[in-house]
Design an enzyme around this catalytic site. Structure first.
Site, PDB file in Angstrom:
ATOM      1  N   CYS A  95       0.819  -1.209   0.000  1.00 40.97           N
ATOM      2  CA  CYS A  95       0.000   0.000   0.000  1.00 40.97           C
ATOM      3  C   CYS A  95       0.864   1.276   0.000  1.00 40.97           C
ATOM      4  CB  CYS A  95      -0.977  -0.065   1.177  1.00 40.97           C
ATOM      5  SG  CYS A  95      -2.450   0.926   0.939  1.00 40.97           S
ATOM      6  N   ARG A 130     -12.487   6.081  -0.882  1.00 36.91           N
ATOM      7  CA  ARG A 130     -11.442   5.107  -0.573  1.00 36.91           C
ATOM      8  C   ARG A 130     -11.912   3.754  -1.058  1.00 36.91           C
ATOM      9  NH1 ARG A 130      -7.679   7.016   2.927  1.00 36.91           N
ATOM     10  NH2 ARG A 130      -6.798   4.944   3.194  1.00 36.91           N
ATOM     11  N   HIS A 194      -3.262  -5.831   2.601  1.00 37.56           N
ATOM     12  CA  HIS A 194      -2.924  -5.994   4.012  1.00 37.56           C
ATOM     13  C   HIS A 194      -3.442  -7.382   4.390  1.00 37.56           C
ATOM     14  CE1 HIS A 194      -1.800  -1.794   4.436  1.00 37.56           C
ATOM     15  NE2 HIS A 194      -2.888  -1.458   3.762  1.00 37.56           N
TER      16      HIS A 194
HETATM   17  N1  GLN Z   1      -2.165   6.625   2.547  1.00 41.81           N
HETATM   18  C1  GLN Z   1      -2.254   5.756   1.409  1.00 41.81           C
HETATM   19  C2  GLN Z   1      -3.616   5.782   0.755  1.00 41.81           C
HETATM   20  O1  GLN Z   1      -4.584   6.137   1.400  1.00 41.81           O
HETATM   21  C3  GLN Z   1      -1.851   4.350   1.789  1.00 41.81           C
HETATM   22  C4  GLN Z   1      -2.842   3.673   2.707  1.00 41.81           C
HETATM   23  C5  GLN Z   1      -2.351   2.382   3.310  1.00 41.81           C
HETATM   24  O2  GLN Z   1      -1.153   2.123   3.362  1.00 41.81           O
HETATM   25  N2  GLN Z   1      -3.274   1.572   3.792  1.00 41.81           N
HETATM   26  O3  GLN Z   1      -3.744   5.441  -0.393  1.00 41.81           O
END
Ligand code: GLN
Length: 234
Positions: A95, A130, A194
């Site tokens: 990520c 998101r 993840h």
């Molecule tokens: N901050 C980054 C995003 O929102 C990565 C998020 C994360 O590592 N879960 O895309």
């Protein structure tokens, strides 16, 4: 001879969303089954990173604030990270870590953070959205399915010289448009998974462990040891 794998946990005190450190615990879990020792060390802000000191690296995910802090330090480590990657050593970048290995990341506020261009993908901003939820992909080469959990605002587009870790069967992946997830360059894997990816996908973990070992001990025949470790998946 006792073999060992030395793991660099890049910015492990800042970039460890959803327990990405579990990738290292999983590596150790499988390594123990074949008598291989795993040591790990956090390499963080202002620390020296030397490619020759490590055999495996993990660069986890993070919030935008932590990514901004890390982006300022990364140029100091850029040359050695690229050397590590080009030596074919496994690096799992999740990520935020995946985004920072590419050309740039545009965060939720529109700020453009430079990556280290170790890989040619780039990450744009999503507008007030998101990608969150369980994800499942299929690896084109092996046909294996991988499971994980994604939570990212950034949308990533692959460079011409990169191929995806897999095709999205369920979830969003790199950008929610082209059905790709993650990026592969040599033994460096960028992914939005993840979970962490290695704990949930035993085949993948064992493959990466033996890539590290073969790279470090090129004259050793691992055929027997490969039969002694069984993948677990969740
Ligand atoms: N901050 C980054 C995003 O929102 C990565 C998020 C994360 O590592 N879960 O895309």
């Amino acid at each position: 001879m006792t073999m060992n794998i030395r793991v660099a946990h890049l910015y492990g005190d800042l970039m460890n969303t959803y327990g990405d450190i579990g990738n290292i615990l999983t590596l150790r879990y499988y390594a123990q089954q074949i008598g291989v020792e795993v040591t790990d060390q956090i390499i963080s802000l202002e620390d020296d990173f030397r490619a020759d000191d490590f055999d495996f690296a993990v660069f986890g995910g993070g919030q935008d604030f932590e990514q901004m802090v890390v982006a300022k330090d990364l140029p100091n480590k850029k040359a050695e990270i690229i050397k590590f990657i080009e030596q074919n050593k496994p690096l799992i970048a999740v990520c935020g870590g995946y985004q920072m290995l590419g050309k740039y990341y545009v965060d939720a506020s529109g700020r453009k953070l430079p990556g280290i261009s170790a890989m040619n993908h780039y990450t744009e901003q999503q507008h007030e959205n998101r990608f969150i939820g369980d994800i499942e992909i299929q690896n084109e080469v092996t046909g294996q399915k991988y499971h994980g959990f994604e939570n990212h605002q950034g949308i990533t587009f692959l460079g011409d010289d990169e191929h995806a870790l897999g095709n999205v069967l369920k979830g969003y992946g790199n950008n929610g448009e082209d059905h790709t997830e993650g990026a592969v360059h040599k033994n460096t894997i960028g992914t939005y998974f993840h979970g962490p990816i290695m704990a949930r996908n035993g085949n993948f973990s064992i493959h990466m462990m033996f890539e590290a070992l073969q790279n470090k001990y090129p004259d050793y025949d691992f055929t027997d040891l490969k039969t002694k470790v069984k993948p677990e998946s969740y």
